[in-house]
Design an enzyme around this catalytic site. Structure first.
Site, PDB file in Angstrom:
ATOM      1  N   ARG A   1     -23.093  -7.596  43.147  1.00 19.23           N
ATOM      2  CA  ARG A   1     -22.981  -8.699  44.106  1.00 19.23           C
ATOM      3  C   ARG A   1     -22.777  -8.112  45.499  1.00 19.23           C
ATOM      4  O   ARG A   1     -22.207  -7.021  45.643  1.00 19.23           O
ATOM      5  CB  ARG A   1     -21.794  -9.607  43.764  1.00 19.23           C
ATOM      6  CG  ARG A   1     -22.010 -10.499  42.546  1.00 19.23           C
ATOM      7  CD  ARG A   1     -22.971 -11.649  42.836  1.00 19.23           C
ATOM      8  NE  ARG A   1     -23.168 -12.522  41.701  1.00 19.23           N
ATOM      9  CZ  ARG A   1     -24.184 -12.448  40.835  1.00 19.23           C
ATOM     10  NH1 ARG A   1     -25.105 -11.510  40.979  1.00 19.23           N
ATOM     11  NH2 ARG A   1     -24.297 -13.310  39.851  1.00 19.23           N
TER      12      ARG A   1
ATOM     13  N   HIS B   1     -32.503 -10.425  45.729  1.00 19.02           N
ATOM     14  CA  HIS B   1     -31.763 -10.856  44.518  1.00 19.02           C
ATOM     15  C   HIS B   1     -32.731 -11.192  43.374  1.00 19.02           C
ATOM     16  O   HIS B   1     -32.737 -12.307  42.848  1.00 19.02           O
ATOM     17  CB  HIS B   1     -30.854 -12.064  44.826  1.00 19.02           C
ATOM     18  CG  HIS B   1     -29.725 -12.196  43.846  1.00 19.02           C
ATOM     19  ND1 HIS B   1     -28.465 -12.622  44.202  1.00 19.02           N
ATOM     20  CD2 HIS B   1     -29.678 -11.964  42.510  1.00 19.02           C
ATOM     21  CE1 HIS B   1     -27.691 -12.642  43.128  1.00 19.02           C
ATOM     22  NE2 HIS B   1     -28.406 -12.251  42.086  1.00 19.02           N
TER      23      HIS B   1
HETATM   24  N1  LIG Z   1     -28.809  -8.792  40.872  1.00 12.79           N
HETATM   25  C1  LIG Z   1     -29.068  -9.604  39.874  1.00 12.79           C
HETATM   26  O1  LIG Z   1     -30.163 -10.172  39.772  1.00 12.79           O
HETATM   27  C2  LIG Z   1     -28.020  -9.804  38.812  1.00 12.79           C
HETATM   28  C3  LIG Z   1     -28.370 -10.490  37.643  1.00 12.79           C
HETATM   29  C4  LIG Z   1     -27.427 -10.607  36.638  1.00 12.79           C
HETATM   30  C5  LIG Z   1     -26.155 -10.056  36.790  1.00 12.79           C
HETATM   31  N2  LIG Z   1     -25.840  -9.410  37.948  1.00 12.79           N
HETATM   32  C6  LIG Z   1     -24.493  -8.812  38.112  1.00 12.79           C
HETATM   33  O2  LIG Z   1     -24.199  -7.981  36.996  1.00 12.79           O
HETATM   34  C7  LIG Z   1     -22.824  -8.224  36.659  1.00 12.79           C
HETATM   35  C8  LIG Z   1     -22.498  -7.693  35.292  1.00 12.79           C
HETATM   36  O3  LIG Z   1     -23.044  -8.501  34.267  1.00 12.79           O
HETATM   37  P1  LIG Z   1     -22.658  -8.211  32.733  1.00 12.79           P
HETATM   38  O4  LIG Z   1     -23.285  -9.288  31.929  1.00 12.79           O
HETATM   39  O5  LIG Z   1     -22.962  -6.812  32.362  1.00 12.79           O
HETATM   40  O6  LIG Z   1     -21.070  -8.405  32.777  1.00 12.79           O
HETATM   41  P2  LIG Z   1     -20.008  -8.097  31.649  1.00 12.79           P
HETATM   42  O7  LIG Z   1     -20.652  -8.060  30.301  1.00 12.79           O
HETATM   43  O8  LIG Z   1     -18.871  -9.038  31.855  1.00 12.79           O
HETATM   44  O9  LIG Z   1     -19.528  -6.603  31.963  1.00 12.79           O
HETATM   45  C9  LIG Z   1     -18.788  -6.279  33.095  1.00 12.79           C
HETATM   46  C10 LIG Z   1     -18.467  -4.791  33.047  1.00 12.79           C
HETATM   47  O10 LIG Z   1     -17.753  -4.456  34.246  1.00 12.79           O
HETATM   48  C11 LIG Z   1     -16.540  -3.798  33.876  1.00 12.79           C
HETATM   49  N3  LIG Z   1     -15.466  -4.116  34.824  1.00 12.79           N
HETATM   50  C12 LIG Z   1     -15.036  -5.331  35.223  1.00 12.79           C
HETATM   51  N4  LIG Z   1     -13.997  -5.195  36.063  1.00 12.79           N
HETATM   52  C13 LIG Z   1     -13.781  -3.867  36.184  1.00 12.79           C
HETATM   53  C14 LIG Z   1     -12.824  -3.099  36.900  1.00 12.79           C
HETATM   54  N5  LIG Z   1     -11.881  -3.668  37.655  1.00 12.79           N
HETATM   55  N6  LIG Z   1     -12.876  -1.758  36.780  1.00 12.79           N
HETATM   56  C15 LIG Z   1     -13.811  -1.160  36.004  1.00 12.79           C
HETATM   57  N7  LIG Z   1     -14.747  -1.834  35.291  1.00 12.79           N
HETATM   58  C16 LIG Z   1     -14.717  -3.183  35.387  1.00 12.79           C
HETATM   59  C17 LIG Z   1     -16.191  -4.348  32.511  1.00 12.79           C
HETATM   60  O11 LIG Z   1     -15.290  -3.479  31.874  1.00 12.79           O
HETATM   61  P3  LIG Z   1     -14.803  -3.769  30.352  1.00 12.79           P
HETATM   62  O12 LIG Z   1     -16.028  -3.511  29.496  1.00 12.79           O
HETATM   63  O13 LIG Z   1     -13.757  -2.763  30.153  1.00 12.79           O
HETATM   64  O14 LIG Z   1     -14.356  -5.209  30.305  1.00 12.79           O
HETATM   65  C18 LIG Z   1     -17.582  -4.416  31.869  1.00 12.79           C
HETATM   66  O15 LIG Z   1     -17.935  -3.162  31.360  1.00 12.79           O
HETATM   67  C19 LIG Z   1     -22.686  -9.724  36.884  1.00 12.79           C
HETATM   68  O16 LIG Z   1     -21.358 -10.146  36.980  1.00 12.79           O
HETATM   69  C20 LIG Z   1     -23.415  -9.877  38.208  1.00 12.79           C
HETATM   70  O17 LIG Z   1     -22.528  -9.533  39.264  1.00 12.79           O
HETATM   71  C21 LIG Z   1     -26.742  -9.273  38.946  1.00 12.79           C
END
Ligand SMILES: NC(=O)c1ccc[n+]([C@@H]2O[C@H](COP(=O)([O-])OP(=O)(O)OC[C@H]3O[C@@H](n4cnc5c(N)ncnc54)[C@H](OP(=O)(O)O)[C@@H]3O)[C@@H](O)[C@H]2O)c1
Length: 310
Positions: free
Chosen positions: A225, A273
């Site tokens: 983000r 995006h």
């Molecule tokens: N650009 C785009 O088009 C697009 C599209 C989709 C998503 N996104 C982004 O991608 C993000 C991730 O999606 P996801 O489905 O993979 O999310 P997710 O399954 O919730 O995974 C989030 C990951 O981030 C880690 N994390 C969260 N807070 C942290 C912290 N304080 N310190 C270290 N690690 C931390 C989590 O650790 P744990 O495993 O230990 O909980 C987990 O491994 C979304 O939230 C969004 O911002 C972007």
């Protein structure tokens, strides 16, 4: 039971979603803000963003299904806290995110960012390619998307490091956790890919402190983000060549305003995006499963922990 769905999104097509839902449910109602006659009948909110008045008018809501993987666009104070909230990560989103990450990583690995510049300047200058195993990539976030990105890059032969909040074991990936782990990992990475969720703990993480732990000439790919990046610190790191070049798919204000300094940088590639998208005819299976679960009073898939922020 017949689902009564309220749909609200500025970026997703209601027609595509209604048609996709019709492949899963023989009977359902589907209303948008423009055509809403009985809010009390609505049991499912399928939304990218909240409507200006929030969701309070839907007194019988059973689930809020966000159309995005991230939920940072939703103001938590406007969410009814007794209604479960799920985000959406499906095969089409993961696949497109992985494709984007691989494309952006290869662009730096094979120096296309330099050849693009040389090509504009009519310069024929040889640069020998290197092996993927000699390029180290750090992935911030090892969740549904980050772990797939890390695995895919590992399958390509890159030397992959990954960072998460809690301990992870992923075959072939060097994993790190917590701030101490991050400071250990960063100097080992030639390319950094951010796929963290935006939370209180990760907001502004891509800051001068973060860059001070990176090696000189690092490449940054931000697919998380815009709120992760401190723009002034980032521009200073580019100017000092701490960051050699970057690819930014997200911005703190979207669309990125025409006067933003980022547009002027030849060392920054901006994409609007587009890294990942859930394609309704594919993603509808995940959404339909959550609708069925909500109507049956079962826990949702990919339910968000609002206290944790993701
Ligand atoms: N650009 C785009 O088009 C697009 C599209 C989709 C998503 N996104 C982004 O991608 C993000 C991730 O999606 P996801 O489905 O993979 O999310 P997710 O399954 O919730 O995974 C989030 C990951 O981030 C880690 N994390 C969260 N807070 C942290 C912290 N304080 N310190 C270290 N690690 C931390 C989590 O650790 P744990 O495993 O230990 O909980 C987990 O491994 C979304 O939230 C969004 O911002 C972007």
């Amino acid at each position: 039971m017949t689902p009564h769905i309220y749909f609200n999104s500025d970026i997703d097509s209601p027609v595509e979603w209604r048609d996709a839902l019709a492949t899963e449910f023989r009977a359902f109602t589907f209303s948008t803000a423009e055509a809403m006659d009985s809010p009390d009948a609505v049991d499912i909110a399928l939304i990218w963003q909240l409507p200006p008045q929030g969701l309070k008018q839907f007194r019988n809501l059973r689930a809020i299904l966000c159309l995005g993987a991230g939920i940072s666009q939703l103001d938590p104070s406007l969410l009814p806290c007794h209604v479960p909230l799920a985000r959406l990560v499906d095969d089409s989103l993961t696949r497109t995110m992985v494709d984007y990450a691989k494309t952006a990583v290869y662009r730096f690995h094979r120096a296309f960012h330099i050849f693009e510049q040389q090509s504009r300047e009519r310069t024929w200058q040889f640069r020998p390619p290197t092996l993927t195993r000699d390029t180290s990539v750090g992935v911030l976030g090892l969740g549904e998307i980050g772990s797939s990105v890390a695995k895919a890059l590992g399958d390509e032969g890159f030397c992959v490091h990954g960072w998460s909040r809690t301990a992870k074991q992923l075959a072939g990936i060097n994993t790190y956790l917590g701030w101490g782990g991050l400071w250990q990992m960063l100097p080992r990475c030639k390319i950094i890919v951010n796929v963290l969720p935006l939370t209180d703990a990760t907001r502004a993480i891509l800051s001068s402190e973060f860059f001070s732990h990176c090696r000189d000439g690092v490449y940054l790919i931000n697919m998380g983000r815009g709120g992760h990046l401190v723009e002034q610190d980032f521009l200073a790191a580019l100017d000092s060549r701490r960051i050699a070049a970057a690819t930014l798919d997200v911005a703190s204000v979207e669309p990125l305003p025409p006067m933003d300094a980022l547009w002027n940088r030849p060392d920054v590639l901006i994409t609007p995006h587009v890294a990942g998208i859930s394609i309704p005819r594919v993603a509808v299976r995940k959404v339909a499963e959550n609708i069925r679960r909500a109507l049956a009073g079962q826990p949702l898939l990919q339910q968000v922990d609002l206290a944790r922020g993701y």
